[in-house]
Design a protein around this motif. Structure first.
Motif, mmCIF file in Angstrom:
data_model
loop_
_atom_site.group_PDB
_atom_site.id
_atom_site.type_symbol
_atom_site.label_atom_id
_atom_site.label_comp_id
_atom_site.label_asym_id
_atom_site.label_seq_id
_atom_site.Cartn_x
_atom_site.Cartn_y
_atom_site.Cartn_z
ATOM 1 N N VAL A 1 -22.125 20.515 24.823
ATOM 2 C CA VAL A 1 -23.059 21.285 25.509
ATOM 3 C C VAL A 1 -22.929 21.683 26.989
ATOM 4 O O VAL A 1 -22.905 20.815 27.529
ATOM 5 C CB VAL A 1 -24.668 20.599 25.097
ATOM 6 C CG1 VAL A 1 -25.324 21.790 26.399
ATOM 7 C CG2 VAL A 1 -25.441 20.479 24.349
ATOM 8 N N SER B 1 -32.477 23.279 31.885
ATOM 9 C CA SER B 1 -32.103 22.614 30.008
ATOM 10 C C SER B 1 -31.954 23.759 29.473
ATOM 11 O O SER B 1 -31.285 23.622 28.086
ATOM 12 C CB SER B 1 -32.960 21.280 30.440
ATOM 13 O OG SER B 1 -33.378 20.187 31.012
ATOM 14 N N VAL C 1 -28.655 24.627 25.763
ATOM 15 C CA VAL C 1 -28.834 24.623 24.187
ATOM 16 C C VAL C 1 -28.631 25.761 24.158
ATOM 17 O O VAL C 1 -28.500 26.163 22.907
ATOM 18 C CB VAL C 1 -30.443 23.557 24.006
ATOM 19 C CG1 VAL C 1 -31.018 24.111 22.843
ATOM 20 C CG2 VAL C 1 -30.423 22.609 24.620
ATOM 21 N N ARG D 1 -28.237 19.423 16.604
ATOM 22 C CA ARG D 1 -29.075 19.823 17.638
ATOM 23 C C ARG D 1 -29.803 19.092 18.703
ATOM 24 O O ARG D 1 -30.157 18.769 18.689
ATOM 25 C CB ARG D 1 -30.703 20.331 16.828
ATOM 26 C CG ARG D 1 -30.982 20.927 15.513
ATOM 27 C CD ARG D 1 -32.270 21.023 15.360
ATOM 28 N NE ARG D 1 -32.036 21.698 13.354
ATOM 29 C CZ ARG D 1 -32.484 21.178 13.173
ATOM 30 N NH1 ARG D 1 -32.565 19.845 12.844
ATOM 31 N NH2 ARG D 1 -32.086 21.752 11.803
ATOM 32 N N PRO D 2 -29.498 20.166 20.184
ATOM 33 C CA PRO D 2 -29.589 18.809 21.452
ATOM 34 C C PRO D 2 -30.648 19.171 21.440
ATOM 35 O O PRO D 2 -31.818 19.625 20.745
ATOM 36 C CB PRO D 2 -28.500 20.355 22.192
ATOM 37 C CG PRO D 2 -27.770 20.933 21.385
ATOM 38 C CD PRO D 2 -28.535 21.136 20.047
ATOM 39 N N ILE E 1 -34.339 18.081 24.354
ATOM 40 C CA ILE E 1 -34.714 18.150 25.482
ATOM 41 C C ILE E 1 -35.785 17.077 25.779
ATOM 42 O O ILE E 1 -36.824 17.704 24.847
ATOM 43 C CB ILE E 1 -35.208 20.196 25.905
ATOM 44 C CG1 ILE E 1 -33.806 21.210 25.807
ATOM 45 C CG2 ILE E 1 -35.800 20.328 27.272
ATOM 46 C CD1 ILE E 1 -34.449 22.692 25.680
ATOM 47 N N VAL F 1 -30.756 17.228 28.641
ATOM 48 C CA VAL F 1 -30.534 17.473 27.165
ATOM 49 C C VAL F 1 -30.263 16.516 26.395
ATOM 50 O O VAL F 1 -28.814 16.205 27.660
ATOM 51 C CB VAL F 1 -29.521 18.698 27.102
ATOM 52 C CG1 VAL F 1 -29.605 18.296 26.282
ATOM 53 C CG2 VAL F 1 -30.586 20.192 27.802
ATOM 54 N N LYS G 1 -27.583 15.387 24.487
ATOM 55 C CA LYS G 1 -26.366 15.672 23.531
ATOM 56 C C LYS G 1 -25.844 14.718 22.520
ATOM 57 O O LYS G 1 -24.892 15.244 22.114
ATOM 58 C CB LYS G 1 -26.069 16.419 24.790
ATOM 59 C CG LYS G 1 -24.704 15.495 25.701
ATOM 60 C CD LYS G 1 -24.065 16.713 26.490
ATOM 61 C CE LYS G 1 -23.007 17.104 26.067
ATOM 62 N NZ LYS G 1 -21.741 16.119 26.325
#
Length: 286
Positions: free
Chosen positions: A105, A128, A132, A203-204, A206, A230, A232
């Motif tokens: 990311v 953030s 993403v 999928r990151p 938040i 985020v 990661k």
């Protein structure tokens, strides 16, 4: 010269000397402290898992998709016990979570040019979300592009909703959907396993947080009341890898998993420490 005057002058000279020494020492100490923090960050990053680019996460998403299809088949197939058991066997052979993962990311601080005046001091949600979005679109930041994107997001929210500061998880999910037209942005209950599951499928995550519970030494004292960052990745030894926009040292910043979980709280009208523990997950459009 009378003794009293001589003593007075000597005291002034001594005081000035101490001010110079302490001032210089304080400056050096601050520099040394900054170097120590940077060294700690570099040392921690040296042991992090290799970053996984968005293209490399495709196979993980395909595994999950196949498992979901298999589960649907189980629910729909009542015609044969034998065939049901075969499908059930396939469904229960799920690929375990990887021992560690670190999504690639891109990072930007919420104040790209180190200007912490408004809107940047209140732009952790925007930064953030941008990280993403840039991950899904295989883009990287420059200071100029990050600055422009943050201001555009702030302007969009101000015009559409009438505000941009202290966005809740639901409000952040809303502007992500409205601005970039993502079809699916979920706000889910927070847990270590839920975060790992999302990361393992590329999928990151938040997270909203009570910033002062994070204990990040890079924050200006006492730290932000409310913050977003985020997640990661995660390591084998119980750490979460984050991109924390609240500091220039936020790329690949490592938090203890329990400490981060303790800090996760939604805005809750300013009573952040009692806010819900939730996460925000953006699904890439197909």
């Amino acid at each position: 010269m009378p003794p009293i005057v001589r003593i007075y002058k000597k005291s002034i000279v001594t005081a000035l000397f101490l001010v110079i020494v302490l001032g210089t020492g304080g400056f050096v100490f601050r520099g040394e402290l900054r170097n120590l923090l940077d060294f700690k960050k570099i040392t921690e990053q040296a042991g992090l898992p290799k970053e996984t680019a968005i293209d490399e996460t495709q196979n993980l998403e395909e595994v999950i998709s196949r498992e979901e299809n298999i589960s649907s088949e189980i629910a729909a197939d009542d015609s044969s016990k034998d065939s049901e058991q075969e499908v059930l066997g396939a469904a229960t052979q799920k690929k375990p979570l990887p021992a560690e993962i670190n999504l690639k990311v891109p990072f930007t601080p919420q104040a790209p040019h180190a200007n912490w005046e408004l809107p940047y001091g209140e732009a952790c949600e925007e930064a953030s979300a941008l990280m993403v979005h840039y991950f899904f679109n295989k883009k990287t930041f420059t200071k100029e592009s990050a600055d422009m994107e943050i201001k555009k997001l702030v302007d969009f929210q101000t015009k559409k909703y009438g505000f941009y500061k202290d966005s809740t998880a639901d409000e952040t999910a809303r502007f992500i959907k409205d601005y970039w037209k993502y079809k699916k942005v979920r706000v889910l209950p927070a847990s270590i396993d839920a975060i790992k599951q999302e990361l393992a499928t590329g999928r990151p995550v938040i997270i909203p947080a009570a910033g002062r519970l994070l204990g990040n030494p890079n924050f200006r004292h006492p730290g932000p009341l409310y913050h977003m960052l985020v997640v990661k990745g995660y390591t084998k030894d119980g750490k979460f890898i984050t991109n924390d926009p609240g500091t220039r040292n936020g790329a690949n910043y490592v938090y203890d998993q329990k400490a981060l979980m303790n800090a996760i709280h939604d805005w809750n009208g300013g009573d952040v420490n009692n806010g819900k523990k939730v996460i925000i997950v953006v699904d890439k459009n197909k």
